[in-house]
Design a protein around this motif. Structure first.
Motif, PDB file in Angstrom:
ATOM      1  N   SER B  25       0.802  -1.227   0.000  1.00 39.69           N
ATOM      2  CA  SER B  25       0.000   0.000   0.000  1.00 39.69           C
ATOM      3  C   SER B  25       0.834   1.276   0.000  1.00 39.69           C
ATOM      4  N   CYS B  26       2.130   1.184  -0.292  1.00 36.31           N
ATOM      5  CA  CYS B  26       2.940   2.398  -0.380  1.00 36.31           C
ATOM      6  C   CYS B  26       2.450   3.248  -1.548  1.00 36.31           C
ATOM      7  N   LYS B  27       2.636   4.565  -1.413  1.00 37.33           N
ATOM      8  CA  LYS B  27       2.269   5.482  -2.488  1.00 37.33           C
ATOM      9  C   LYS B  27       3.066   5.124  -3.747  1.00 37.33           C
ATOM     10  N   ALA B  28       2.371   5.089  -4.892  1.00 41.45           N
ATOM     11  CA  ALA B  28       3.025   4.595  -6.106  1.00 41.45           C
ATOM     12  C   ALA B  28       3.922   5.645  -6.763  1.00 41.45           C
ATOM     13  N   ASP B  29       3.437   6.871  -6.853  1.00 39.52           N
ATOM     14  CA  ASP B  29       4.205   7.869  -7.597  1.00 39.52           C
ATOM     15  C   ASP B  29       5.093   8.664  -6.645  1.00 39.52           C
ATOM     16  N   SER B  30       6.398   8.570  -6.847  1.00 40.49           N
ATOM     17  CA  SER B  30       7.325   9.244  -5.937  1.00 40.49           C
ATOM     18  C   SER B  30       8.007  10.427  -6.598  1.00 40.49           C
ATOM     19  N   TRP B  31       7.440  10.904  -7.704  1.00 41.24           N
ATOM     20  CA  TRP B  31       8.053  12.038  -8.405  1.00 41.24           C
ATOM     21  C   TRP B  31       8.218  13.205  -7.427  1.00 41.24           C
ATOM     22  N   ASN B  32       9.428  13.721  -7.334  1.00 43.50           N
ATOM     23  CA  ASN B  32       9.752  14.839  -6.427  1.00 43.50           C
ATOM     24  C   ASN B  32       9.771  14.470  -4.942  1.00 43.50           C
TER      25      ASN B  32
END
Lengths: 111, 478
Positions: B25-32
């Motif tokens: 369940s970790c956040k998928a998008d780590s942009w920035n």
């Protein structure tokens, strides 16, 4: 027709009767294991024995039996797409051999 | 000179735009996001954890498969692809191998010459992404944020015949991914990654020659340049009597050159086997029907319909269906203004596109709704405002969110079609500018434009320009 003396999986065909020394070395390389000559000989023997046993299972007629990938009820549970916080950084880095700039540091690897 | 043709296949990795990762369940998008901030025991491969599949990953993958005309499999399996690399914490990547989610499929790619290239899909499966390795002065630092981000790997057949076709395929794929809402498909952000397999052969031959694989091409322009460079190199080699070897090449975008990569000796020995921690994915008919409810009319279908239903030129139809919300906007506006779709298209192509480009917004995000746009066109049609005022209304509505009619009333923008008022303004201008009047009367009739301009300024752009011109001409010829 099933060829005798081979385990035939969906993925690879491994000659079962006698694993060659080169094959043992290749498997060790894939697993990043450094083996002594004595170990290579021992594992060759042990792995060959395992493969021989598999070869015996191959003698069974499984023509009309679907392959078993799992003995559990065959349906994967699914999760809703809801993000949750993971572990704090310090928690996750606790067991790391080396860290730098909040990242895991590893030795140089061959490309 | 022998005629050669290129044979190109593309392997793409598509990052799905889910909220959470594929098996945790970790956040998928780590942009920035800073490194290692969206990670947990599952995606970092700590002992004793179990993956649980994200339902939306399966749904988005199935939606994409359906849009690619692939056959969605009722049962598919996850497999482990085993290899050691520091950014792969488990020592294997969870992927699909012999029983993938979908089989077959194709994408139709319209080419600039009006023909269509049908590009077959050889492979379409779900997998997880690996982490990122950063080389920093000989030190290797690992960020696991990207571990477990859901990907679709999609491999085309050797169906593309030029660097330009390869670029066109990616443009159409990116359009489709955004259209379906399954991926942001931004190559610069690595949401869409591409490796290209390139070989050449005599025109008309039906065999395949040894190919090279180009990695690290991170934009559509780069794919085009890298593939073109490689095609030319292969032709030179063959012309010089040399053989093409199956190299892996890396595209250096800054230098514009391809470099040979060192091949791993043990490559392609991934020892795939069934992922024992995951059960097969079953897609029931009911679930599939539910997923396919989200399958919209596809871009090329809509493009064809815009041409046949609204009589639009291909150019207009292509631009209007370039992005889904723009095409929805167009249809909503045409529904309110069915008499002249081309007129609506002109307003969109000339003015709305400029607003979208300047603001970076989607058509659906504009405060200038299709309803308001049509109101402006009707105000112009009725002569209430002139075209210039109509166009300035677009930005005013967007800035204020108010109805066009309301702005026209509040700011007194209605066109002055009153002959008396215009005549009065015209007389003032004529008497205030004797020099210009004299040269006009001496034959410099092009000055009429200047007089009209003065009058429009005097009336703050509200005068009916045709009327103003004829009154001025009348006064000046006296």
């Amino acid at each position: 027709m099933r060829r005798q003396g081979f385990t035939q999986s969906r993925y690879v065909i491994i000659p079962a009767m006698s694993l060659t020394l080169e094959e043992v070395e290749h498997i060790a390389e894939l697993a990043r294991l450094e083996l002594t000559e004595a170990e290579k000989a021992r594992y060759r023997e042990q792995l060959s024995a395992v493969l021989d046993y598999i070869a015996r299972l191959q003698e069974l007629d499984t023509e009309n039996i679907p392959p078993t990938s799992s003995v559990l009820p065959a349906r994967t549970p699914l999760r809703p797409d809801v993000p949750r916080p993971g572990l704090p950084l310090e928690e996750l880095m606790k067991n790391a051999a080396d860290t730098e700039q909040e990242q895991f540091r590893v030795p140089p690897v061959l490309d | 000179m022998t005629e050669y043709e290129a044979v190109i296949g593309l392997e793409t990795h598509i990052q799905l735009n889910t909220q959470s990762k594929i098996f945790c369940s970790c956040k998928a998008d780590s942009w920035n996001d800073p490194p290692n901030t969206n990670i947990c025991p599952v995606c970092t491969g700590l002992p004793g954890v179990l993956p649980v599949t994200n339902r939306v990953v399966v749904e988005k993958a199935a939606l994409l498969a359906a849009a690619m005309h692939a056959e969605i499999q009722p049962v598919s399996f996850f497999d482990r692809k085993n290899y050691f690399y520091p950014d792969l914490p488990k020592g294997y990547q969870i992927s699909q191998y012999d029983r993938p989610l979908a089989r077959g499929g194709y994408l139709d790619v319209p080419l600039p010459d009006g023909t269509t290239r049908q590009v077959t899909i050889e492979k379409l499966h779900i997998e997880e992404d690996a982490g990122k390795t950063k080389n920093d002065n000989g030190r290797r630092l690992i960020d696991f944020n990207r571990c477990g981000v859901p990907l679709i790997e999609m491999v085309t057949g050797p169906d593309l015949r030029s660097a330009d076709e390869a670029a066109q395929y990616l443009i159409r794929l990116r359009q489709l991914l955004r259209w379906l809402g399954v991926s942001e498909a931004d190559m610069e952000k690595a949401h869409l990654r591409c490796d290209a397999n390139v070989s050449i052969r005599m025109v008309g031959a039906d065999y395949l020659n040894p190919k090279t694989e180009i990695k690290n091409v991170n934009s559509i322009v780069a794919v085009k340049e890298a593939v073109q460079t490689e095609i030319e190199r292969q032709i030179r080699e063959v012309e010089a009597g040399k053989r093409i070897e199956a190299w892996t090449l890396e595209w250096d975008e800054d230098a514009g050159v391809l470099r040979k990569m060192r091949s791993k000796e043990t490559e392609a020995d991934y020892r795939y086997f069934r992922e024992p921690d995951l059960l097969p994915i079953h897609i029931s008919e009911a679930w599939l029907a539910h997923i396919l409810q989200e399958l919209p009319e596809l871009p090329l279908e809509r493009r064809a319909r815009f041409i046949s239903q609204y009589g639009l030129p291909e150019y207009d139809a292509d631009i209007l269906t370039g992005e889904r919300s723009l095409s929805d906007y167009f249809e909503a506006a045409v529904a309110l203004y069915p008499s002249d779709p081309k007129r609506v298209s002109n307003w969109l192509l000339n003015d709305l596109m400029r607003m979208l480009n300047e603001s970076g917004k989607l058509a659906s995000e504009l405060r200038l709704t299709p309803d308001y746009l049509v109101e402006i066109i009707r105000l112009v049609d009725a002569g209430t405002v002139n075209t210039t005022t109509g166009k300035s209304l677009l930005d005013k509505v967007e800035a204020s969110g108010k109805r066009p009619g309301e702005i026209v009333n509040a700011e007194g923008l209605a066109q002055v079609s009153d002959t008396g008022a215009i005549r009065q303004a015209a007389q003032q201008i004529v008497s205030a500018n004797p020099e210009q009047v004299q040269s006009y009367r001496k034959g410099k009739t092009t000055l009429i434009g200047w007089f009209v301009g003065q009058l429009m300024r005097e009336t703050r752009g509200k005068a009916d320009p045709q009327l103003a011109r004829s009154i001025l001409e009348e006064l000046l010829s006296e």
